[in-house]
Design a protein around this motif. Sequence first.
Motif, PDB file in Angstrom:
ATOM      1  N   VAL A 190       0.844  -1.198   0.000  1.00 17.71           N
ATOM      2  CA  VAL A 190       0.000   0.000   0.000  1.00 17.71           C
ATOM      3  C   VAL A 190       0.879   1.249   0.000  1.00 17.71           C
ATOM      4  CG1 VAL A 190      -1.602   1.380   1.390  1.00 17.71           C
ATOM      5  CG2 VAL A 190      -2.026  -1.054   1.053  1.00 17.71           C
ATOM      6  N   ALA A 191       1.935   1.241   0.832  1.00 19.18           N
ATOM      7  CA  ALA A 191       2.857   2.379   0.885  1.00 19.18           C
ATOM      8  C   ALA A 191       3.619   2.522  -0.430  1.00 19.18           C
ATOM      9  CB  ALA A 191       3.835   2.209   2.051  1.00 19.18           C
ATOM     10  N   GLU A 247       2.597   1.868  -3.360  1.00 18.50           N
ATOM     11  CA  GLU A 247       1.723   2.349  -4.431  1.00 18.50           C
ATOM     12  C   GLU A 247       1.170   3.753  -4.206  1.00 18.50           C
ATOM     13  OE1 GLU A 247      -1.223  -0.681  -4.580  1.00 18.50           O
ATOM     14  OE2 GLU A 247      -0.030  -1.980  -5.890  1.00 18.50           O
ATOM     15  N   ASP A 248       1.470   4.370  -3.078  1.00 18.87           N
ATOM     16  CA  ASP A 248       0.879   5.679  -2.760  1.00 18.87           C
ATOM     17  C   ASP A 248       1.585   6.785  -3.544  1.00 18.87           C
ATOM     18  OD1 ASP A 248      -0.328   7.897  -1.731  1.00 18.87           O
ATOM     19  OD2 ASP A 248      -0.054   7.356   0.372  1.00 18.87           O
ATOM     20  N   GLU A 249       1.082   7.071  -4.727  1.00 18.85           N
ATOM     21  CA  GLU A 249       1.708   8.053  -5.605  1.00 18.85           C
ATOM     22  C   GLU A 249       1.423   9.496  -5.186  1.00 18.85           C
ATOM     23  OE1 GLU A 249       0.580   7.152  -9.588  1.00 18.85           O
ATOM     24  OE2 GLU A 249       1.635   5.218  -9.605  1.00 18.85           O
ATOM     25  N   SER A 250       0.611   9.699  -4.129  1.00 16.48           N
ATOM     26  CA  SER A 250       0.333  11.049  -3.644  1.00 16.48           C
ATOM     27  C   SER A 250       1.502  11.606  -2.832  1.00 16.48           C
ATOM     28  CB  SER A 250      -0.930  11.055  -2.781  1.00 16.48           C
ATOM     29  OG  SER A 250      -0.718  10.345  -1.568  1.00 16.48           O
ATOM     30  N   ARG A 281       7.533   8.491   0.356  1.00 16.34           N
ATOM     31  CA  ARG A 281       7.071   7.192  -0.127  1.00 16.34           C
ATOM     32  C   ARG A 281       8.054   6.078   0.213  1.00 16.34           C
ATOM     33  NH1 ARG A 281       5.478   6.616  -6.432  1.00 16.34           N
ATOM     34  NH2 ARG A 281       4.455   4.581  -6.394  1.00 16.34           N
ATOM     35  N   SER A 287       7.167   3.830  -8.666  1.00 18.81           N
ATOM     36  CA  SER A 287       6.932   2.544  -8.006  1.00 18.81           C
ATOM     37  C   SER A 287       8.123   1.605  -8.137  1.00 18.81           C
ATOM     38  CB  SER A 287       5.690   1.873  -8.586  1.00 18.81           C
ATOM     39  OG  SER A 287       4.532   2.606  -8.289  1.00 18.81           O
TER      40      SER A 287
END
Length: 218
Positions: free
Chosen positions: A69-70, A72-75, A81, A181
């Motif tokens: 989850v971390a 993939e967090d593109e924000s 990240r 990623s």
Amino acid sequence: MRMAELSERSGITTATIKYYLREGLLRPGRRISATQAEYDEEHLRRLRLVRALIQVGRMPVATAREVLVAVEDESLDRHTRLGAALWALPDGSSGAGGSDADAAHEAAQLRVEDLLERLDWTFARERRDESPAYRMLVRAVAGLSVTGYPCTVEDLLAYARPAAELSVVDLDMVERYEPGSEQVEAAVALTVLYEPVLLSLRRLAETEESNRRFGSGD
């Protein structure tokens, strides 16, 4: 590529790949028929990361899912990240307790604070309450004290300075991969995969130094 090729290239059985898909550790492939899907290089790369986490790092599936989850967090920006993904890794928590352990923990925390100040690791100090690595270090220092092998800040510095040099090597290696990623995945996978490398190299080096100091020369 089809599932069979993905399995062959990754070295992971189709049954295991299907399990990872069911558990949400791998994104579904592009559906090309009612019973078949197509996969790409991103799936292959993600499989390698999942394998590193679960098969090499012995990580529970639920924990691996948190790490992903971390990843993939593109924000988040690249530093945040990377940190979020690495901080999601298990920190070796243990259930030690009792008054002696509590006192040792407090003393260890003070020692680690002193260490970080001497190293001028300001980010590590500012984020210590959130950092699994910080908690792991405090527990390790406390454990040394409780078991009769207390270490000084100078002892810790002798380990921390080479660790700082290794961090440069680590991130140079991570930067070989594409930003995004792929780079975050590489950081997590290499952290897991290189920890046994570091441990084994340390033990080999100790045998060489022991032979140099105490051996008969055979």
